[in-house]
Design a protein around this motif. Sequence first.
Motif, mmCIF file in Angstrom:
data_model
loop_
_atom_site.group_PDB
_atom_site.id
_atom_site.type_symbol
_atom_site.label_atom_id
_atom_site.label_comp_id
_atom_site.label_asym_id
_atom_site.label_seq_id
_atom_site.Cartn_x
_atom_site.Cartn_y
_atom_site.Cartn_z
ATOM 1 N N ALA A 60 36.420 78.508 -43.479
ATOM 2 C CA ALA A 60 35.702 79.307 -44.478
ATOM 3 C C ALA A 60 35.872 78.693 -45.867
ATOM 4 O O ALA A 60 36.863 78.022 -46.150
ATOM 5 N N LEU A 61 34.909 78.943 -46.717
ATOM 6 C CA LEU A 61 34.995 78.476 -48.097
ATOM 7 C C LEU A 61 36.189 79.137 -48.783
ATOM 8 O O LEU A 61 36.559 80.256 -48.445
ATOM 9 N N PRO A 62 36.786 78.460 -49.745
ATOM 10 C CA PRO A 62 37.893 79.074 -50.471
ATOM 11 C C PRO A 62 37.407 80.341 -51.182
ATOM 12 O O PRO A 62 36.227 80.435 -51.538
ATOM 13 N N GLN A 113 27.392 77.708 -54.497
ATOM 14 C CA GLN A 113 28.258 76.791 -55.245
ATOM 15 C C GLN A 113 28.729 75.639 -54.348
ATOM 16 O O GLN A 113 28.786 74.486 -54.789
ATOM 17 N N ARG A 146 26.103 73.092 -54.115
ATOM 18 C CA ARG A 146 26.023 72.278 -55.337
ATOM 19 C C ARG A 146 27.161 71.262 -55.372
ATOM 20 O O ARG A 146 26.975 70.113 -55.748
ATOM 21 N N ARG A 147 28.347 71.726 -54.957
ATOM 22 C CA ARG A 147 29.487 70.798 -54.898
ATOM 23 C C ARG A 147 29.174 69.620 -53.981
ATOM 24 O O ARG A 147 29.480 68.468 -54.299
ATOM 25 N N MET A 148 28.598 69.913 -52.825
ATOM 26 C CA MET A 148 28.321 68.846 -51.873
ATOM 27 C C MET A 148 27.281 67.873 -52.435
ATOM 28 O O MET A 148 27.305 66.680 -52.106
ATOM 29 N N ARG A 149 26.365 68.375 -53.270
ATOM 30 C CA ARG A 149 25.384 67.454 -53.864
ATOM 31 C C ARG A 149 26.062 66.484 -54.830
ATOM 32 O O ARG A 149 25.755 65.293 -54.836
ATOM 33 N N LEU A 150 26.975 67.006 -55.634
ATOM 34 C CA LEU A 150 27.731 66.112 -56.524
ATOM 35 C C LEU A 150 28.528 65.098 -55.703
ATOM 36 O O LEU A 150 28.572 63.906 -55.995
ATOM 37 N N TRP A 151 29.160 65.625 -54.665
ATOM 38 C CA TRP A 151 29.969 64.767 -53.779
ATOM 39 C C TRP A 151 29.106 63.652 -53.189
ATOM 40 O O TRP A 151 29.507 62.494 -53.122
#
Lengths: 448, 530
Positions: free
Chosen positions: A207-209, A216, A219-224
Amino acid sequence: MMRRSKRTARISRRTLLRASGLGLVGTSLSGWLPRLAAQEAHDPKRKRQCILLWMNGGPSQLDTFDPKPDHENGGQFKPIATSVPGLQFSEHLPKLAAQAEHMAVIRSLNTKEGDHGRGTYLMRTGHVPGGAVEYPTVGALVSKELDDQNSDLPAFVSISPYQAFNPAAYGPGFLGPRFAPATVGASQSPVAADGDNYAELKLDDLALPSGVSEDQADRRMRLWNTLEQGFLASRPSQSALAHELVFRRAARLMRSRAAAAFDLEQEPDSVREAYGRGRFGQGCLLARRLIERGVAFVEVSLGAFEPNSVGWDTHQNNFTAVRQLSEQLDAGWSQLMVELNQRGLLESTTILWMGEFGRTPRINEMGGRDHYPNAWSCVLAGGGIQGGAAYGSTTADGMAVADGRTTAPDLLATLCAALGIDPEHENISDIGRPIKIAEGTPVRAVLS
Amino acid sequence: MSSGRFWAWSAHRKLAPFRRLHVLALAGLLASLSGTPAPAADSTAPQHDAAMTRRVDELLAAAGQSGGSTPGPPAADADFVRGVDVDLTAVVPPVAVTEEFLRSEQPDKRTALVDRLLESPAHATHLADVWRDLMLPRMVDPQQTAGIVGVQNWLRRQFVDNRRYDRIVADLLVATGGDESGPALFYTTVGVKPEELGTRTARIFLGIRLDCAQCHDHPFDRWTQEDFWGYAAFFARLQQRNDNAATMRLVDVSSGEVYLPETTTVVAMRYPGGETLDGPVRGTRRQQLAIWMVSRGNPYLGPAAVNLVWSQLFGRGLVEPIDDFGGHNTPSHPEVLDELSRWFVDAGYDLRRLHRVLANTRAYQLSSRHTGDDDPPPELFARMAIKTMTAEQLYDSLSTVGLRPAGEIDNRLADPQRQAFLIKMLTQTRTVTDFELGVPQALTLLNGTDLNALADAAQSKLLAALDAPFLDESQRVRTAFLATLTRPPNDHERSEFVEYLRAQPPAARQAALGDVVWALVNSAEFMLNH
């Protein structure tokens, strides 16, 4: 080490090729397809799946599967008849007794390690601890042989492991972290009982933190992805490609249909209730769901999370504790076999029940039993096993093996044989030495 | 451009010449073992080291030419500062160090950085980590923390003082102190068994796999069963004592033998490739071995250490696997190994100087960037290897970047949060060019507490620093990149990340910065040293 590194490189290339062929690297999320049980169960050459029911603390053989009603060491429990004439279990295992035709009890284990940490290591790896080689736990060994890598789900899932006695006994050893279990509710220390609700079981870190929304996370994965692609463009090394692949697989598992396997709320209340509400019962239900979906090796621990004690380690008040534990064991395990059987999966799933050692036949002043590796029991059940029998025996007082002495390596070799794995197959250890999956001799009498 | 050419060309060479056994006087040596000073300061050392650096590059270049390979471009400053920091101190450099290095226009700034890192306490800690990792099983047994700390502290003291490597090994071979007072855990993790101790010391300090001959004579190598058991015999008279349940220690006793397997044949002590000790010896068996270990009669100690340090810096050994020296496994560059080993021995087994020589080579300072379709075999060292950080390097780098410790922890080895991370992430092969983690570990990195703490404003020292009001979004992105990847963002990255921060409402700005940090520390670029 050279041999090992070449092998690893070859495997990772192969994994990459296979993964890209299946569209795992691209945008498709359809890598996983649920299996049709009937399709696979009838292939005679098919290897089986495996469930380990691990009894943390060392269960009393006399109060479970090797009753001694005619001796003072036998204690206060009565034996009951089972579905197999002449075979008796403890009175607190009635549902299992009704399914004894699927079960083979080995009553003649003789293992010599009477310390929790050492016994745990021995039974789970087949080797005494303390050498230069870091041996893999049985789940890593078996899942490495059985996994076809076509699933989003991990090949080896460990439910409620209590690793504190010996962390190394739960790890992949020289096979490396790729063969480590995905853990459900792992904890280094006992926690309070589960109360009246169903025990909550979640794949750790799936699960997500808390505080991070799905949006969100996207979006994080897109930056990654920007960073990852940039790095891969200038340095497409094996290691960087493997990093990208593994992280994408993990991210995909979080969203995939496959992860629904871990969602026990999809099961009706009547089913959840039948397994028992505690961690072990719900763990058995989860094991059934994972086996249905092709997971190669599932282990469920009982006895790690009991209040005020470490499960089966019944130095005091043995009978109260074992009775309570037996109720959980009886409900969860028997329902597991019933439902696997209903689905045609019991024949293709081998179950092993054991702990790190047995307990002293003589009852101590505190009404307890202490550690005893000299003569104790384990149970094999399901696919590949000649059920409805007891193999080996102990003396009338339970103090010694009378016949059929079986060691830890013998037991693991027997498990391999039941699963359709050659126990003599060799892996290359971290110090370059080839090491067999199991060094012992299979107990042919319990194999079907 | 296969490596076969090298191997054929060097097949008849001897690895290192056997020298006549030079027997030191027992009393004199043992006296010197007890209090070896650091190598005498030698004012000509820097020139000698620079000459050796050039020599290594010459030899590599010559071998590369005959192998038809041209080395790639040199590493950019940012790549260099990151690589050398991780390699010499096991953590990524702080932003201030990176900024200063990138700004500096000193022509010798790389050499100066290497010197500064080699003198730093972090370098000694890193070397202790490296040797501890070789000496102890990787799995952390929570009950043995005191002993693990004992091994670490003992090693670290040796490296802080830059003691001669040969003396460190000799001292280890006669060590008696356990728990927090010494490195005896090395012996007791394998149950003080002669065959295990023989196996391990031969692999770690001699670079040879004598144990392959434990049960049968070695099929490829020259070692026989008598060689293995003759070497193990040096550890046959050793016991573990736990006096008054206090500190554990080792005791050399007066009896104990090893036997050929399944026989009653006692095997006498024998140095690998050397003489057999039939008669009574003076001192203990372990002292006997320690004397040989540091003598000129032992051809292995120097080359094995050179190869180990080389593999740490270059991602693979000149002999690979690093613990498999022998006629069956020719080094990729025999002259380099040979000349470096001689130099190392003549330089007084000075590990710091060895690191300096290697870290200053052109070969070490090559870029890891792939150029064109060219994919040179790794054993040519024509391009810097991309090395996966160890679990310890990764965790300690996260700490450097800004992970707050859970509480006051005296020793990072006893930090339960760190221990839990290591247990989950530990790899087993020592092939640093592989990335070995699987999906469960990736889930922990993506969703688990450690990396997310860095992205959480309440827990992250980095986010607190990035929140400084005098920074604009572009500077925040730049600082986050420098803190994690040790380089500024390129134009494409800068515009995407800055735009990302600007697109979030002010209330979500902290969270958005956290997203940036999260993406950075989960990237391959962060987890790999390149």
